[in-house]
Design a protein around this motif. Structure first.
Motif, short mmCIF file in Angstrom:
data_model
loop_
_atom_site.label_atom_id
_atom_site.label_comp_id
_atom_site.label_asym_id
_atom_site.label_seq_id
_atom_site.Cartn_x
_atom_site.Cartn_y
_atom_site.Cartn_z
N UNK A 40 -2.10 -25.37 16.27
CA UNK A 40 -1.77 -27.04 16.41
C UNK A 40 -2.38 -27.69 16.61
N UNK A 41 -3.50 -27.67 16.90
CA UNK A 41 -4.74 -29.09 17.16
C UNK A 41 -5.56 -28.90 15.45
N UNK A 42 -5.56 -27.35 15.56
CA UNK A 42 -6.63 -26.89 14.00
C UNK A 42 -5.90 -27.41 13.16
N UNK A 43 -4.38 -27.38 12.97
CA UNK A 43 -4.15 -28.16 11.53
C UNK A 43 -4.23 -29.67 11.36
N UNK A 44 -3.63 -30.00 12.74
CA UNK A 44 -3.89 -31.51 13.16
C UNK A 44 -5.05 -32.03 13.05
N UNK A 45 -6.58 -31.72 13.33
CA UNK A 45 -7.78 -32.13 12.76
C UNK A 45 -7.72 -32.23 11.69
N UNK A 46 -7.79 -30.67 11.01
CA UNK A 46 -7.62 -30.23 10.27
C UNK A 46 -7.64 -31.09 9.07
N UNK A 47 -6.46 -31.45 9.22
CA UNK A 47 -5.91 -32.51 7.96
C UNK A 47 -7.01 -33.43 7.71
N UNK A 48 -6.20 -34.01 9.35
CA UNK A 48 -7.60 -35.47 9.15
C UNK A 48 -9.29 -34.96 8.17
N UNK A 49 -9.29 -33.88 8.54
CA UNK A 49 -10.78 -33.71 8.46
C UNK A 49 -11.11 -33.40 6.74
#
Length: 308
Positions: free
Chosen positions: A88-97
């Motif tokens: 979940x953290x990886x997807x959210x942060x990945x979208x922002x990146x």
């Protein structure tokens, strides 16, 4: 009169050739080679399964005894929890990146690229060990007037979450960016022409169309994350692998306990594969409908952009 038998023979031959060319009478050749390969594969697989089943060194009674052991169940819950939180953290942060990487702002694009370069270029195991030993570099962490001991903040749990989530974010950023780039640029231009803001166009128009390109590799990343959690055992995080290791360190039944972990990993990844397939079919509905319409089965409905 002498030519009549010859003409009859020619006519018979022509009818025979026409019969051979008749599509209604056509049939596939008997797949003898394929059936033979299937039979050989089945024999080899059955022989291997029999060897594994009767070999006492595998310790199948021990596997059955510890499969639902409380220690193993506790480790399994930690593995699943780490996977969910890190993904979940990886997807959210990945979208922002990904959005920052595609931004026209050079600073945001450069910082995002630097983050992706670093976390994709270093091994996950090294990152986990680095986070776990953060107190070696910074014994105390201070924010303004507040100060904490680093060991109080960076526990094995927080080190595992940070290592897994940040590493996953770097990979998810590239997956999401590739999915967004697969959508035609005219979609965003049309949405903006209808009065949508860029953020609303991304959320309502671009991202839903990009999902069919994002979901398959994301499913693969989720399955990889399940297996990557086994690395946290090196920082004393009591995941599934660490739990079976703690048992066989007492009983010395190494192979049976490792088989317990293997079977649980296989069970979880098999369930995830089924779920991934269902999600892929859901997001490919429009593509299948367009293909069916192109084949003349029905007309594909016209797309209407909601500008509200």
């Amino acid at each position: 009169m002498a030519d009549a038998p010859v003409r009859n023979a020619v006519e018979v031959q022509r009818l025979a050739d026409d019969a051979l060319r008749d599509v209604k009478r056509a049939h596939r050749p008997f797949p003898l080679v394929r059936i033979g390969l299937w039979a050989l594969t089945a024999v080899v697989a059955a022989g291997f399964a029999w060897i594994v089943a009767v070999n006492p060194n595998f310790g199948w009674p021990v596997v059955a005894r510890y499969f639902f052991d409380p220690t193993v169940m506790q480790g399994l819950s930690v593995t699943l929890g780490l996977t969910i939180v890190a993904m979940m953290l990886g997807i959210v942060l990945g979208l922002a990146l990904a959005i920052a990487r595609m931004s026209k702002d050079r600073l945001a694009s450069s910082l995002s690229g630097l983050f992706i370069w670093f976390f994709r270029g270093t091994p996950l195991l090294v990152q986990l060990i680095f986070w776990y030993n953060m107190s070696t570099l910074f014994p105390r962490i201070s924010i303004g007037i507040a100060s904490w001991e680093t060991n109080d903040l960076i526990t094995p749990l927080t080190a595992a979450i940070l290592g897994l989530a940040l590493n996953e974010a770097a990979y998810m950023a590239e997956i999401i960016r590739g999915g967004l780039l697969s959508v035609d640029k005219g979609q965003a231009e049309t949405a903006e022409a209808f009065g949508m803001t860029r953020a609303r166009a991304l959320w309502r128009v671009i991202l839903p169309q990009a999902m069919k390109s994002i979901v398959p590799p994301t499913g693969n990343q989720l399955i990889s994350m399940i297996k990557a959690t086994s690395l946290v055992s090196v920082i004393a995080m009591a995941d599934l692998l660490y739990s079976v290791q703690s048992i066989y360190n007492r009983t010395f039944e190494i192979i049976p306990l490792l088989l317990v972990a293997v079977l649980w990993y296989l069970l979880i990844t098999s369930i995830l594969n089924v779920g991934q397939g269902a999600i892929e079919r859901y997001y490919s509905r429009g593509e299948r409908g367009a293909q069916a319409g192109a084949n003349g089965k029905f007309a594909a409905p016209a797309e209407v952009v909601d500008a509200r």
